[in-house]
Scaffold this motif. Structure first.
Motif, PDB file in Angstrom:
ATOM      1  N   ASN A  23     -57.890 -51.319 -87.061  1.00 37.02           N
ATOM      2  CA  ASN A  23     -58.895 -51.787 -88.424  1.00 37.02           C
ATOM      3  C   ASN A  23     -57.956 -52.753 -89.008  1.00 37.02           C
ATOM      4  O   ASN A  23     -56.460 -52.212 -89.165  1.00 37.02           O
ATOM      5  N   SER A  24     -57.767 -53.524 -89.393  1.00 37.82           N
ATOM      6  CA  SER A  24     -57.667 -54.483 -90.512  1.00 37.82           C
ATOM      7  C   SER A  24     -56.711 -54.035 -91.697  1.00 37.82           C
ATOM      8  O   SER A  24     -56.647 -53.046 -92.124  1.00 37.82           O
ATOM      9  N   LYS A  26     -57.895 -54.524 -94.616  1.00 41.16           N
ATOM     10  CA  LYS A  26     -58.306 -54.158 -95.478  1.00 41.16           C
ATOM     11  C   LYS A  26     -59.220 -53.450 -95.145  1.00 41.16           C
ATOM     12  O   LYS A  26     -60.823 -53.106 -95.480  1.00 41.16           O
ATOM     13  N   LYS A  28     -61.023 -53.087 -92.196  1.00 43.30           N
ATOM     14  CA  LYS A  28     -62.395 -53.573 -91.554  1.00 43.30           C
ATOM     15  C   LYS A  28     -61.935 -53.339 -89.709  1.00 43.30           C
ATOM     16  O   LYS A  28     -60.718 -53.237 -89.508  1.00 43.30           O
ATOM     17  N   GLN A  29     -62.955 -53.302 -89.213  1.00 39.98           N
ATOM     18  CA  GLN A  29     -62.875 -52.464 -87.105  1.00 39.98           C
ATOM     19  C   GLN A  29     -62.679 -54.221 -86.968  1.00 39.98           C
ATOM     20  O   GLN A  29     -63.175 -54.962 -86.710  1.00 39.98           O
ATOM     21  N   LEU A  30     -61.758 -54.532 -85.676  1.00 40.99           N
ATOM     22  CA  LEU A  30     -61.415 -55.692 -85.199  1.00 40.99           C
ATOM     23  C   LEU A  30     -61.265 -54.787 -83.651  1.00 40.99           C
ATOM     24  O   LEU A  30     -61.216 -53.961 -83.477  1.00 40.99           O
ATOM     25  N   LYS A  39     -63.354 -60.435 -85.150  1.00 39.01           N
ATOM     26  CA  LYS A  39     -64.110 -60.087 -86.078  1.00 39.01           C
ATOM     27  C   LYS A  39     -65.660 -59.424 -86.273  1.00 39.01           C
ATOM     28  O   LYS A  39     -66.379 -60.216 -85.283  1.00 39.01           O
ATOM     29  N   LEU A  40     -66.150 -58.313 -86.460  1.00 41.52           N
ATOM     30  CA  LEU A  40     -67.437 -58.489 -86.019  1.00 41.52           C
ATOM     31  C   LEU A  40     -68.311 -59.501 -87.259  1.00 41.52           C
ATOM     32  O   LEU A  40     -67.535 -59.656 -88.578  1.00 41.52           O
ATOM     33  N   ASN A  41     -69.027 -59.682 -86.606  1.00 47.24           N
ATOM     34  CA  ASN A  41     -69.836 -60.651 -87.140  1.00 47.24           C
ATOM     35  C   ASN A  41     -71.121 -59.949 -87.461  1.00 47.24           C
ATOM     36  O   ASN A  41     -71.859 -60.980 -88.238  1.00 47.24           O
ATOM     37  N   LYS A  48     -73.219 -55.021 -81.746  1.00 44.87           N
ATOM     38  CA  LYS A  48     -72.363 -55.584 -81.909  1.00 44.87           C
ATOM     39  C   LYS A  48     -71.742 -56.861 -81.602  1.00 44.87           C
ATOM     40  O   LYS A  48     -71.545 -57.552 -80.525  1.00 44.87           O
ATOM     41  N   TRP A  50     -69.215 -60.345 -82.103  1.00 46.34           N
ATOM     42  CA  TRP A  50     -67.865 -60.176 -82.058  1.00 46.34           C
ATOM     43  C   TRP A  50     -67.739 -61.950 -82.341  1.00 46.34           C
ATOM     44  O   TRP A  50     -67.958 -62.385 -81.797  1.00 46.34           O
TER      45      TRP A  50
END
Length: 182
Positions: A23-24, A26, A28-30, A39-41, A48, A50
């Protein structure tokens, strides 16, 4: 950053290179694959998508919604050529670890072509790709090709690295391993 591990019993995943999720700051999952961060695009109900977070990196990886790697990597060559070469090498290494040697070789050759055009013939970065190719040819029992590349690797390493440098030590170990098979 907090780890949010990924597990899989799927056969493809068990042969995959190490991927993990973090997790970043922030939240967010990386996705981490071969020391690169994605990063999830975009996400759909089944997939998903990335995107590499390095500005000049154009690599994209697809996973299913459970985080199982689907090696559907898209290329967009709008990057610095040497950074593209590194991306090609990393993708090639991923395929080599998956034992998809034909695809791995394709990516290695793309990276090698760029590096040979852009770098001096004795540049240490060439030694890295030659070493990767020697390991690929060793895995496919093409020992004469493996020896050709590992010899180039060792020559560059001996010229450019200290005698105790870990890469040169590894190159020599690979050389001996191949030599014993010939």
């Amino acid at each position: 950053m907090a780890a949010a591990g990924a597990s899989s019993e799927d056969e493809t995943q068990s042969k995959s290179p190490t991927i993990s999720f973090i997790n970043s700051q922030k939240g967010k999952q990386l996705l981490i694959a071969n020391e690169y961060t994605f990063k999830l695009n975009k996400a759909t109900t089944t997939t998903k998508y990335w995107k590499c977070v390095v500005n000049s990196c154009s690599a994209k990886i697809h996973t299913d919604v459970n985080g199982h790697l689907a090696l559907n990597i898209q290329e967009n060559v709008k990057c610095n050529p040497l950074e593209c070469a590194t991306t090609y090498m990393n993708v090639g290494e991923t395929y080599r670890e998956l034992k998809d040697y034909t695809t791995a070789l394709t990516y290695y050759q793309k990276g090698l072509k760029i590096r040979e055009e852009k770098l001096a013939k004795n540049h240490p970065d060439l030694a890295v790709i030659y070493h990767n190719m020697s390991k690929l040819y060793f895995s496919t029992q093409k020992y004469s090709m493996a020896m050709k590349y590992v010899q180039q690797t060792v020559e560059i390493g001996q010229e450019k690295l200290s005698s105790t440098h870990p890469h040169l030590v590894e190159y020599r170990e690979t050389f001996e391993k191949i030599r014993k098979k010939q």
